[in-house]
Design a protein around this motif. Structure first.
Motif, mmCIF file in Angstrom:
data_model
loop_
_atom_site.group_PDB
_atom_site.id
_atom_site.type_symbol
_atom_site.label_atom_id
_atom_site.label_comp_id
_atom_site.label_asym_id
_atom_site.label_seq_id
_atom_site.Cartn_x
_atom_site.Cartn_y
_atom_site.Cartn_z
ATOM 1 N N GLY A 1 34.846 36.500 45.402
ATOM 2 C CA GLY A 1 33.831 35.804 44.618
ATOM 3 C C GLY A 1 33.528 34.462 45.251
ATOM 4 N N VAL A 2 32.463 33.854 44.819
ATOM 5 C CA VAL A 2 32.049 32.574 45.412
ATOM 6 C C VAL A 2 33.062 31.467 45.123
ATOM 7 C CG1 VAL A 2 29.593 33.133 45.380
ATOM 8 C CG2 VAL A 2 30.640 32.087 43.364
ATOM 9 N N TRP A 3 33.892 31.672 44.104
ATOM 10 C CA TRP A 3 34.876 30.653 43.737
ATOM 11 C C TRP A 3 36.088 30.646 44.665
ATOM 12 C CZ3 TRP A 3 39.575 32.885 42.854
ATOM 13 C CH2 TRP A 3 39.575 34.250 42.564
ATOM 14 N N ALA A 4 36.405 31.801 45.278
ATOM 15 C CA ALA A 4 37.657 31.935 46.036
ATOM 16 C C ALA A 4 37.746 31.000 47.245
ATOM 17 C CB ALA A 4 37.855 33.391 46.450
ATOM 18 N N PRO A 5 36.674 30.872 48.064
ATOM 19 C CA PRO A 5 36.778 29.934 49.193
ATOM 20 C C PRO A 5 37.059 28.503 48.766
ATOM 21 C CG PRO A 5 34.928 31.425 49.507
ATOM 22 C CD PRO A 5 35.426 31.635 48.106
ATOM 23 N N LYS A 6 36.661 28.141 47.559
ATOM 24 C CA LYS A 6 36.935 26.780 47.079
ATOM 25 C C LYS A 6 38.431 26.598 46.815
ATOM 26 C CE LYS A 6 32.346 25.878 45.209
ATOM 27 N NZ LYS A 6 31.715 26.963 45.971
ATOM 28 N N PHE A 7 39.076 27.671 46.302
ATOM 29 C CA PHE A 7 40.530 27.607 46.134
ATOM 30 C C PHE A 7 41.229 27.598 47.495
ATOM 31 C CE2 PHE A 7 39.547 28.944 41.810
ATOM 32 C CZ PHE A 7 40.474 28.213 41.075
ATOM 33 N N LEU A 8 40.671 28.336 48.454
ATOM 34 C CA LEU A 8 41.209 28.289 49.817
ATOM 35 C C LEU A 8 41.088 26.879 50.372
ATOM 36 C CD1 LEU A 8 42.315 29.653 52.377
ATOM 37 C CD2 LEU A 8 39.943 30.146 53.035
#
Length: 537
Positions: free
Chosen positions: A429-436
């Motif tokens: 999802g688009v949110w996952a790279p932000k957690f990365l």
């Protein structure tokens, strides 16, 4: 695996050019940067820093990454392999055999020690076994696990992952050897603080075992300390800031000309911790590293589960590509094995002796017990965390160019790092790279503070305590510079500085292997006879 021939393999990692060509190219590029009317002053400064750094790396590469031929080719030059990587591989094989596969025999005992079953508050030292482990892990579990693994796959194909596992398995024995010697020959100062690591055991250990060669021990110790200072500024600092900026700019669109702003913020945060020394670093990393490793692995497992139907074929491709001869045996050596061992060594630092500096400060009366704790690091770092990254990239096919659906072309693959991991995370999802992005920042931050400590101890060994403050200032300045540089230049410089440490360290450890072997046998004998009592029994 992309079908590169031997000559192309050499070009990917270490472009060769004559001194005259290098000088002419430097002058021309400098003129272009200086006379560019569209570039701002900040932009010109950053481009100038990149250019000077690139020229420095080119000069150092011809010396520190000397290539030796390992496989003849019928058409074209032979396949070459960096001498330093051969030293690391052969060193791992030597200690694994010399210590009778201690990395397997004592694995379960290492877990017991880490759980605190043998901790004693009255033992001399500054930090617990667990804090020493997390301090060392914070320096190894970092962007090498995220960006380094991605770069290995981009340039070496899935087979590079298998050779990362092999290098990690052999590296466990070298970690045991170096960290045991760091404890055995550490120096305890009047205030209770510790000075230890390869620079100390190279000097004191060789003097102890071979009195006539004491001057050699001094030379090796000084040489190692010098390499450590530059490695701290490179792999432990500049590389971390560079990759942090790349993923942050990809998520919130930070202009390239403002790269220094990200570096400045990280520099302030790093400075706030390093003034507290190893005790403060141990407290911070003891909380950050386990939590972030668990968080990062959880996200990777989520990616793998979402693509579970591809897991079987992915594992098969790793094993098949590790021994793929379709492109010739020379390409196998030059790409898969080279990239796998290179990135594994960069990630877990086995053979470099860096972790020994942190483990020298552990509270224990048993030097070889700390070596057993330390040998877990390559397992956690490479076989667990790096594998999570690799499987996430491979099951999502993020290592393929989305335009051509084929491996990235030569030159493009050389610039691929954390972006591939971010692409894999985006499948959640688009949110996952932000957690990365958060994970990358924390990994980079913890690595920076631990590597600063390594450099401090090396400077103290060379110049005494008066050199620590100037070194800390230089270290913080390099945090600011890191985001300004290109990835290929940064990773080459980081590799050169780190791998240079292996030469004096492994040579010295081989000279001290008799002491290591006898000490390990005695420890195992006393453990199994019941002479050692843990703190719980």
């Amino acid at each position: 695996m992309s079908p590169l021939n031997a000559q192309e393999v050499t070009k990917v990692d270490h472009p060769q050019s004559t001194t005259e060509q290098t000088e002419q190219g430097f002058i021309q590029e400098w003129s272009v940067i200086r006379d560019d009317p569209k570039s701002s002053n900040y932009g010109k400064i950053q481009e100038s820093v990149r250019l000077v750094f690139k020229a420095l790396v080119c000069c150092l590469g011809t010396v520190l990454f000397f290539e030796i031929p390992v496989y003849p080719m019928a058409n074209g030059p032979p396949v070459t392999f960096p001498l330093v990587l051969l030293v690391l591989l052969l060193g791992g094989i030597f200690f694994t055999a010399r210590l009778s596969f201690i990395n397997i025999r004592m694995f379960c005992h290492a877990v017991e020690i880490i759980r605190g079953r043998f901790d004693k508050s009255e033992d001399e030292g500054e930090v617990s076994h667990f804090q020493a482990l997390t301090s060392a892990l914070s320096a190894t579990v970092g962007l090498g696990n995220i960006a380094g693994v991605a770069a290995a796959i981009a340039m070496g194909g899935p087979g590079a992952v298998f050779w990362m596992w092999v290098a990690a398995f052999l590296g466990m024995s070298m970690k045991f050897a170096s960290c045991s010697m760091a404890q055995y020959y550490r120096r305890v100062k009047l205030d209770g603080s510790i000075l230890g690591g390869p620079m100390v055991y190279l000097e004191d250990g060789i003097k102890d075992r071979f009195p006539r060669l004491s001057s050699l021990g001094v030379v090796l110790g000084k040489l190692y300390a010098i390499f450590t200072v530059f490695a701290a500024l490179g792999g432990g600092n500049i590389f971390q800031g560079n990759q942090t900026f790349r993923i942050i700019s990809g998520q919130i669109d930070v202009p390239a000309e403002e790269a220094w702003v990200v570096g400045a913020i990280m520099a302030i945060l790093v400075g706030m911790v390093i003034i507290g020394g190893i005790r403060r670093i141990g407290e911070v990393t003891g909380r950050l590293v386990p939590a972030m490793c668990a968080f990062y692995c959880f996200l990777c497992i989520a990616i793998i589960v979402c693509n579970i139907d591809r897991l079987g074929s992915t594992l098969s491709s790793i094993l098949a590509d590790a021994f793929n001869l379709d492109s010739g045996f020379g390409a196998l050596i030059g790409i898969a094995i080279l990239q796998g061992t290179r990135r594994a060594s960069f990630s877990n630092e086995a053979g470099f002796g860096t972790a020994a500096i942190a483990h020298a400060a552990a509270k224990t009366s048993e030097p070889f017990r700390e070596g057993i704790v330390a040998m877990i690091e390559p397992f956690i770092d490479t076989i667990v965390v790096c594998t999570m990254t690799a499987l996430s990239i491979l099951v999502t096919e993020s290592h393929f160019d989305p335009v051509t659906c084929l491996p990235y072309a030569e030159g493009v693959s050389n610039e691929k790092g954390v972006e591939l991991t971010a692409a894999a995370f985006s499948t959640l999802g688009v949110w996952a790279p932000k957690f990365l992005c958060i994970a990358v920042f924390v990994f980079a931050y913890s690595t920076m503070v631990s590597w600063c400590y390594y450099g401090e101890r090396a400077i103290e060994y060379l110049l005494g305590e008066r050199g620590i403050k100037p070194y800390q200032c230089a270290y913080v300045i390099c945090v600011v510079i890191g985001p300004m540089l290109s990835f290929s230049t940064v990773i080459d410089f980081s590799d050169m500085m780190l791998f240079s440490m292996a030469f004096p360290n492994i040579l010295g450890l081989i000279m001290l292997s008799g002491t290591i072997s006898r000490g390990s046998r005695d420890y195992v004998r006393r453990l199994r006879s019941g002479e050692m009592k843990n703190s719980i029994s």
